[in-house]
Enzyme design. Structure first.
Site, PDB file in Angstrom:
ATOM      1  N   VAL A 188      35.421  39.379  31.373  1.00 27.54           N
ATOM      2  CA  VAL A 188      35.897  40.171  31.876  1.00 27.54           C
ATOM      3  C   VAL A 188      36.446  39.871  32.514  1.00 27.54           C
ATOM      4  O   VAL A 188      36.446  38.956  34.235  1.00 27.54           O
ATOM      5  CB  VAL A 188      35.394  41.115  31.832  1.00 27.54           C
ATOM      6  N   PRO A 189      37.930  38.944  33.035  1.00 28.24           N
ATOM      7  CA  PRO A 189      38.371  37.744  33.489  1.00 28.24           C
ATOM      8  C   PRO A 189      38.306  38.143  34.923  1.00 28.24           C
ATOM      9  O   PRO A 189      39.892  38.042  35.703  1.00 28.24           O
ATOM     10  CB  PRO A 189      39.809  37.122  32.887  1.00 28.24           C
ATOM     11  N   CYS A 190      38.149  38.400  36.102  1.00 24.94           N
ATOM     12  CA  CYS A 190      38.164  39.266  37.430  1.00 24.94           C
ATOM     13  C   CYS A 190      38.666  37.485  37.771  1.00 24.94           C
ATOM     14  O   CYS A 190      39.083  38.066  39.341  1.00 24.94           O
ATOM     15  CB  CYS A 190      37.198  39.418  38.057  1.00 24.94           C
ATOM     16  N   HIS A 191      38.505  36.227  38.317  1.00 27.46           N
ATOM     17  CA  HIS A 191      38.507  35.136  38.010  1.00 27.46           C
ATOM     18  C   HIS A 191      40.363  35.034  38.485  1.00 27.46           C
ATOM     19  O   HIS A 191      40.599  34.259  39.135  1.00 27.46           O
ATOM     20  CB  HIS A 191      38.165  34.134  38.246  1.00 27.46           C
TER      21      HIS A 191
END
Length: 202
Positions: free
Chosen positions: A170-173
């Site tokens: 889940v790409p919070c970056h």
């Protein structure tokens, strides 16, 4: 007693080690099949350090960076989802392969089933939106707040990203400050920079 004899008594031979590993794998598989496990886990190497992966019957429930302290993460999982947690099994085979493909630039999204029970309320809403940010793109914390239905909840978006139980997957970056600077990241800013650079390069 000689040192050789002591070594024989304390260190299993390669054949014994293989048998023990096979027995352990069979135990995990049987427990998984009987639904008597709360979760299984493994640790994999990656370009951003060792990653702890954990999954329940429903799907991947946790991805943790080494800086989070894997032992502490497992203790937390034991307190939140149940104490029956074993290393091994096949639940995480697909995620391990997809992570390899992601870091090799061959995969732009993850297809593994997810167990999002560790996020609730607005944080869960934010996590669901994060998966919609395209590979190689970024959004600001403010843009994520708007997309999540609460334009003024910028700080809450930051908190949701900081406590994301499934980073990378889940790409919070992909969430940055409004001025384009990185902001924070659970795995450390070098890891965030590396993930963004990987996606820009592809």
């Amino acid at each position: 007693m000689s040192d050789h004899t002591i070594q024989l008594l304390t260190e299993p031979s390669p054949g014994d080690r293989e048998r023990l590993d096979a027995l352990h794998a069979a135990l995990v598989d049987r427990a998984s099949a009987e639904s008597s496990l709360d979760a299984t886990f493994r640790v994999v190497d990656s370009p951003v350090g060792a990653l702890l992966l954990a999954a329940t019957e429903e799907g991947v429930v946790r991805v943790a960076f080494e800086v989070e302290d894997h032992d502490r993460v497992l203790e937390s999982l034991g307190a939140t989802i149940g104490s029956r947690i074993l290393r091994g099994g096949h639940r995480l085979d697909l995620l391990a392969r997809e992570l390899d493909d992601y870091f090799a630039g061959r995969r732009h999204a993850f297809d593994v089933p997810l167990d999002l029970r560790l996020a609730r309320g607005f944080r869960l809403t934010v996590l669901r939106h994060l998966s919609e940010i395209p590979y190689g793109s970024t959004e600001s914390y403010g843009e994520v707040a708007v997309a999540s239905g609460s334009p003024k909840a910028v700080r809450a978006v930051g908190s949701a990203c900081a406590t994301n139980p499934l980073p990378i997957v889940v790409p919070c970056h992909r969430v940055l400050r409004s001025d384009g600077t990185l902001g924070g990241y659970l795995g450390g800013l070098p890891a965030k920079e590396r993930l963004l650079a990987l996606e820009r390069a592809a």
